[in-house]
Design a protein around this motif. Structure first.
Motif, PDB file in Angstrom:
ATOM      1  N   ILE A   1      37.210 -37.865 -21.497  1.00  0.00           N
ATOM      2  CA  ILE A   1      37.926 -39.099 -20.948  1.00  0.00           C
ATOM      3  C   ILE A   1      37.452 -39.040 -19.251  1.00  0.00           C
ATOM      4  CG2 ILE A   1      39.952 -40.096 -20.417  1.00  0.00           C
ATOM      5  CD1 ILE A   1      40.855 -39.100 -23.166  1.00  0.00           C
TER       6      ILE A   1
ATOM      7  N   ILE B   1      35.782 -43.371 -22.563  1.00  0.00           N
ATOM      8  CA  ILE B   1      35.784 -42.183 -23.660  1.00  0.00           C
ATOM      9  C   ILE B   1      34.498 -42.031 -24.344  1.00  0.00           C
ATOM     10  CG2 ILE B   1      36.550 -43.347 -25.680  1.00  0.00           C
ATOM     11  CD1 ILE B   1      38.104 -40.981 -26.683  1.00  0.00           C
TER      12      ILE B   1
ATOM     13  N   THR C   1      49.512 -47.964 -18.718  1.00  0.00           N
ATOM     14  CA  THR C   1      48.081 -47.458 -19.043  1.00  0.00           C
ATOM     15  C   THR C   1      46.976 -47.968 -17.931  1.00  0.00           C
ATOM     16  OG1 THR C   1      47.750 -49.605 -19.732  1.00  0.00           O
ATOM     17  CG2 THR C   1      48.592 -48.352 -21.494  1.00  0.00           C
TER      18      THR C   1
ATOM     19  N   THR D   1      41.828 -49.636 -27.829  1.00  0.00           N
ATOM     20  CA  THR D   1      40.245 -49.761 -27.816  1.00  0.00           C
ATOM     21  C   THR D   1      40.432 -51.491 -27.708  1.00  0.00           C
ATOM     22  OG1 THR D   1      40.491 -50.279 -30.132  1.00  0.00           O
ATOM     23  CG2 THR D   1      39.703 -48.129 -29.389  1.00  0.00           C
TER      24      THR D   1
ATOM     25  N   ILE E   1      38.487 -47.695 -22.596  1.00  0.00           N
ATOM     26  CA  ILE E   1      39.864 -47.968 -23.360  1.00  0.00           C
ATOM     27  C   ILE E   1      40.952 -47.979 -22.234  1.00  0.00           C
ATOM     28  CG2 ILE E   1      39.200 -46.375 -25.226  1.00  0.00           C
ATOM     29  CD1 ILE E   1      40.258 -44.032 -23.695  1.00  0.00           C
ATOM     30  N   ASP E   2      42.071 -48.404 -22.820  1.00  0.00           N
ATOM     31  CA  ASP E   2      43.293 -48.309 -21.903  1.00  0.00           C
ATOM     32  C   ASP E   2      44.083 -47.413 -22.515  1.00  0.00           C
ATOM     33  OD1 ASP E   2      43.103 -50.706 -20.602  1.00  0.00           O
ATOM     34  OD2 ASP E   2      43.872 -51.835 -22.359  1.00  0.00           O
ATOM     35  N   TYR E   3      44.167 -46.140 -21.379  1.00  0.00           N
ATOM     36  CA  TYR E   3      44.752 -44.790 -21.499  1.00  0.00           C
ATOM     37  C   TYR E   3      45.796 -44.365 -20.866  1.00  0.00           C
ATOM     38  CZ  TYR E   3      44.573 -39.774 -20.829  1.00  0.00           C
ATOM     39  OH  TYR E   3      44.677 -38.361 -20.424  1.00  0.00           O
TER      40      TYR E   3
ATOM     41  N   ARG F   1      40.193 -46.454 -18.754  1.00  0.00           N
ATOM     42  CA  ARG F   1      39.305 -45.241 -18.722  1.00  0.00           C
ATOM     43  C   ARG F   1      38.193 -45.280 -19.965  1.00  0.00           C
ATOM     44  NH1 ARG F   1      41.936 -44.580 -14.680  1.00  0.00           N
ATOM     45  NH2 ARG F   1      43.344 -42.830 -14.525  1.00  0.00           N
TER      46      ARG F   1
ATOM     47  N   LYS G   1      45.226 -49.114 -31.653  1.00  0.00           N
ATOM     48  CA  LYS G   1      45.872 -48.078 -30.757  1.00  0.00           C
ATOM     49  C   LYS G   1      45.652 -46.890 -31.454  1.00  0.00           C
ATOM     50  CE  LYS G   1      49.528 -48.101 -28.421  1.00  0.00           C
ATOM     51  NZ  LYS G   1      51.090 -48.163 -27.994  1.00  0.00           N
TER      52      LYS G   1
ATOM     53  N   MET H   1      45.232 -44.482 -26.629  1.00  0.00           N
ATOM     54  CA  MET H   1      44.206 -45.230 -26.232  1.00  0.00           C
ATOM     55  C   MET H   1      44.186 -46.353 -27.098  1.00  0.00           C
ATOM     56  SD  MET H   1      41.377 -42.552 -27.221  1.00  0.00           S
ATOM     57  CE  MET H   1      42.289 -41.047 -26.381  1.00  0.00           C
TER      58      MET H   1
END
Length: 298
Positions: free
Chosen positions: A50, A41, A36, A99, A26-28, A39, A79, A97
């Motif tokens: 995470i 998850i 971002t 996806t 994910i971009d977190y 990461r 998101k 986050m």
């Protein structure tokens, strides 16, 4: 995005006790921060994690599903915002986050919802995860299996994980025996008359002093998770404690009675040193929906 490495995969499996309901890249970012970072998850039976990308993945966040306050999606974006409860009033953590695609978003939400449903049987709406999620992102949930005795077995296991206390096998076996008695009573057509399957007599569990045995057969269990599992349980009608002097019992009973709406009879045949029954009275005063009708103290 880079695929999850073997080392990262092993770390996720270890954190989830080899039961991985979802894993993905994910971009977190924390809510309110625009930058971002990539990461991973992972969602297990009771927790989500995470991890920072790396050879094995460094753990950044570890939250029990009970800590989730709400889930929110953003229209036309992959998101998800997860809000996590905080001990500080009016202050909660929120994670954003993004996806890789819409299917991953739907699958992540479904993993959280399906795992949470199994550990929140009987919970009232006001304590459940608040959903602000687009209908198009909601996959159907499967029926919950093995929710006998108000789902207390799975809730007890989850509460042990939440409070980080050992799971007591004798307590589990005891509850399983109660479920077997209930099934037998139903088959015989006398489940309405027979109160045995609905009575939680803790003296029969390992760790509680039993008359004639001269003490306990193994170290007493931590009672916190068991009483937490009774807070919203809709099966047991009688709570019976006999010959037990653990001083924390009265506080745990009081805390349970603040929310329980099924227990109708409380029997305490113990001289609990250092404890006060005032908390029980206060709990019943606060709980307007309490079903308690009979209290016996000896």
């Amino acid at each position: 995005k880079r695929p999850i490495t073997e080392g990262e995969q092993d770390h996720i499996a270890h954190l989830c006790n080899d039961v991985i309901l979802f894993q993905g890249v994910i971009d977190y970012c924390r809510r309110g921060i625009t930058k971002t970072e990539e990461r991973i998850i992972g969602v297990g039976r009771y927790r989500f994690f995470i991890l920072r990308r790396g050879l094995r993945g460094k753990l950044m966040r570890d939250h029990h599903l009970y800590d989730i306050d709400g889930l929110q999606t953003i229209e036309n974006q992959n998101k998800l915002i997860i809000r996590v409860k905080s001990n500080i009033p009016r202050d909660s953590l929120a994670f954003e986050m993004i996806t890789e695609n819409n299917l991953a978003l739907k699958t992540l939400i479904h993993a959280i919802r399906s795992a949470y449903a199994k550990i929140s049987v009987g919970f009232p709406d006001q304590v459940l995860i608040k959903l602000h999620v687009s209908r198009t992102c909601l996959l159907p949930l499967e029926p919950i299996p093995d929710a006998a005795a108000g789902g207390i077995i799975e809730v007890y296991k989850s509460q042990c994980d939440y409070y980080k206390v050992p799971l007591n096998r004798q307590i589990l076996h005891y509850i399983e025996d109660k479920i077997s008695l209930l099934k037998l009573a139903v088959e015989n057509g006398n489940h309405e008359e027979d109160e045995t399957p609905y009575e939680l007599e803790l003296t029969e569990c390992v760790g509680f002093p039993v008359e004639g045995q001269g003490g306990v057969s193994e170290p007493a269990p931590n009672y916190t998770a068991l009483f937490a599992a009774l807070r919203y349980n809709n099966h047991f009608r009688t709570l019976h404690i006999k010959k037990n002097t653990r001083r924390e019992l009265l506080a745990l009973i009081s805390n349970t009675l603040k929310t329980n709406t099924c227990l109708s009879r409380l029997i305490i045949e113990s001289d609990i040193s250092g404890g006060s029954f005032v908390g029980i009275g206060e709990a019943l005063r606060q709980n307007k929906e309490s079903a308690v009708q009979i209290m016996e103290f000896a």
